[in-house]
Design a protein around this motif. Structure first.
Motif, short mmCIF file in Angstrom:
data_model
loop_
_atom_site.label_atom_id
_atom_site.label_comp_id
_atom_site.label_asym_id
_atom_site.label_seq_id
_atom_site.Cartn_x
_atom_site.Cartn_y
_atom_site.Cartn_z
N LYS A 165 0.84 -1.20 0.00
CA LYS A 165 0.00 0.00 0.00
C LYS A 165 0.87 1.25 0.00
N LEU A 166 0.34 2.30 -0.58
CA LEU A 166 0.96 3.62 -0.51
C LEU A 166 0.07 4.53 0.31
N GLY A 167 0.70 5.46 1.02
CA GLY A 167 -0.04 6.46 1.76
C GLY A 167 0.46 7.85 1.40
N LEU A 168 -0.45 8.82 1.41
CA LEU A 168 -0.11 10.21 1.13
C LEU A 168 -0.52 11.08 2.30
N HIS A 169 0.30 12.08 2.61
CA HIS A 169 -0.14 13.15 3.50
C HIS A 169 -0.19 14.42 2.66
N VAL A 170 -1.35 15.04 2.63
CA VAL A 170 -1.59 16.23 1.82
C VAL A 170 -1.83 17.42 2.74
N GLN A 171 -1.15 18.51 2.46
CA GLN A 171 -1.27 19.71 3.27
C GLN A 171 -1.79 20.89 2.45
N ALA A 172 -2.06 21.99 3.17
CA ALA A 172 -2.54 23.25 2.58
C ALA A 172 -3.89 23.09 1.91
N LEU A 173 -4.75 22.27 2.49
CA LEU A 173 -6.13 22.20 2.05
C LEU A 173 -6.85 23.47 2.49
N PRO A 174 -8.06 23.73 1.99
CA PRO A 174 -8.78 24.93 2.42
C PRO A 174 -8.84 25.05 3.94
N ASP A 175 -8.75 26.26 4.43
CA ASP A 175 -8.74 26.57 5.86
C ASP A 175 -7.51 26.02 6.57
N GLY A 176 -6.45 25.75 5.81
CA GLY A 176 -5.21 25.30 6.41
C GLY A 176 -5.23 23.87 6.91
N LYS A 177 -6.18 23.08 6.48
CA LYS A 177 -6.31 21.71 6.95
C LYS A 177 -5.37 20.76 6.19
N SER A 178 -5.23 19.54 6.71
CA SER A 178 -4.47 18.49 6.04
C SER A 178 -5.26 17.19 6.11
N ASP A 179 -4.88 16.23 5.29
CA ASP A 179 -5.58 14.95 5.27
C ASP A 179 -4.63 13.89 4.73
N SER A 180 -4.99 12.64 4.94
CA SER A 180 -4.20 11.52 4.45
C SER A 180 -5.06 10.60 3.59
N PHE A 181 -4.41 9.89 2.68
CA PHE A 181 -5.09 8.96 1.77
C PHE A 181 -4.27 7.68 1.66
N MET A 182 -4.95 6.59 1.34
CA MET A 182 -4.27 5.33 1.09
C MET A 182 -4.64 4.82 -0.30
N SER A 183 -3.71 4.09 -0.91
CA SER A 183 -3.95 3.57 -2.25
C SER A 183 -5.12 2.60 -2.25
N SER A 184 -5.88 2.64 -3.32
CA SER A 184 -7.02 1.74 -3.49
C SER A 184 -6.56 0.46 -4.18
N THR A 185 -7.10 -0.67 -3.78
CA THR A 185 -6.76 -1.92 -4.44
C THR A 185 -7.48 -1.99 -5.79
N GLY A 186 -6.87 -2.66 -6.72
CA GLY A 186 -7.45 -2.77 -8.06
C GLY A 186 -6.95 -1.65 -8.94
N ASN A 187 -6.13 -1.98 -9.94
CA ASN A 187 -5.58 -0.90 -10.76
C ASN A 187 -6.63 -0.37 -11.73
N THR A 188 -6.39 0.84 -12.19
CA THR A 188 -7.31 1.53 -13.09
C THR A 188 -6.65 1.66 -14.46
N GLU A 189 -5.89 0.65 -14.85
CA GLU A 189 -5.18 0.70 -16.13
C GLU A 189 -6.16 0.93 -17.27
N ASP A 190 -5.80 1.87 -18.14
CA ASP A 190 -6.66 2.18 -19.28
C ASP A 190 -6.73 0.99 -20.24
N THR A 191 -7.91 0.77 -20.80
CA THR A 191 -8.07 -0.25 -21.83
C THR A 191 -8.27 0.45 -23.16
N PRO A 192 -7.99 -0.20 -24.27
CA PRO A 192 -8.14 0.45 -25.56
C PRO A 192 -9.56 0.96 -25.77
#
Length: 221
Positions: A165-192
């Motif tokens: 899994k990958l995790g992200l910490h994101v800062q400078a959201l509106p009102d100076g907030k921050s949040d974290s996200f985790m990778s979703s299972t199942g890739n979204t690879e483009d199909t023709p």
């Protein structure tokens, strides 16, 4: 001057090559990020702004983590990227093919993903370089490149199953907030695209038909 049959065969050859090239040019495995259940909700509306692509081979894997940006949160940036690895990756290297104004430092670490809790155990962590305000974070329209030793197929399977899994910490959201996200299972690879697939099918079908006509013409000579 080419005969009509030769001209048609030439056109079909070009169409076939073009269609097959389009089929083979689909992006590498692409993944999205999701909200952490029970975590902060400040960034929930912006989760689709963050994605990562994975390319590689039997011995190396490259991650490109991107922030597409969002007009409603124009200042937000990725400040930290973490990996819950479970042994699939080694020999980390940061800043491989970054956007110009992105710079991160890191490697093996037990740094905890904010809000990650017991569902995320960090093995590698990469943090934006400090100084120049938020300049070195992954701003809207920018990307961070990270490379590892590892087997591409095994890594993709682990990402799809959630073993990696990958995790992200994101800062400078509106009102100076921050949040974290985790990778979703199942890739979204483009199909023709359907039209691309149709073009390839038509090219192959017409190519077969005209080959038969050509063979018959040659026998009649």
């Amino acid at each position: 001057m080419k005969s009509p049959l030769t001209l048609v065969n030439s056109i079909l050859a070009v169409v076939g090559v073009t269609a097959l090239s389009a089929l083979s040019a689909a992006p590498a495995s692409a993944f999205s990020f999701g909200n952490i259940v029970g975590g902060d909700t400040w960034g929930d509306a912006y989760q689709n702004s963050f994605t990562f692509d994975v390319t590689g081979d039997a011995s190396s894997v490259f991650f490109k983590i991107s922030n597409s940006g969002n007009a409603a949160a124009s200042t937000m940036f990725i400040s930290k990227v973490l990996f819950d690895d479970n042994g699939y990756l080694s020999n980390p290297l940061a800043n491989v093919g970054n956007s110009a104004n992105v710079a991160f430092t890191g490697g093996a670490s037990n740094d905890q993903l904010p809000q990650g809790g017991n569902g995320f155990t960090t093995d590698y962590a990469f943090t934006r370089d400090t100084g120049a305000a938020n300049k070195w974070g992954v701003q809207g329209g920018e990307a961070l490149g990270l490379s590892f030793s590892g087997n591409y197929n095994n890594v993709i399977a682990a990402l799809n199953s959630g073993a990696l899994k990958l995790g992200l910490h994101v800062q400078a959201l509106p009102d100076g907030k921050s949040d974290s996200f985790m990778s979703s299972t199942g890739n979204t690879e483009d199909t023709p695209e359907p039209l691309t697939m149709l073009a390839a099918g038509v090219a192959v079908g017409f190519g077969t038909m005209f080959k038969k006509q050509r063979d018959q013409a040659q026998k009649a000579e």
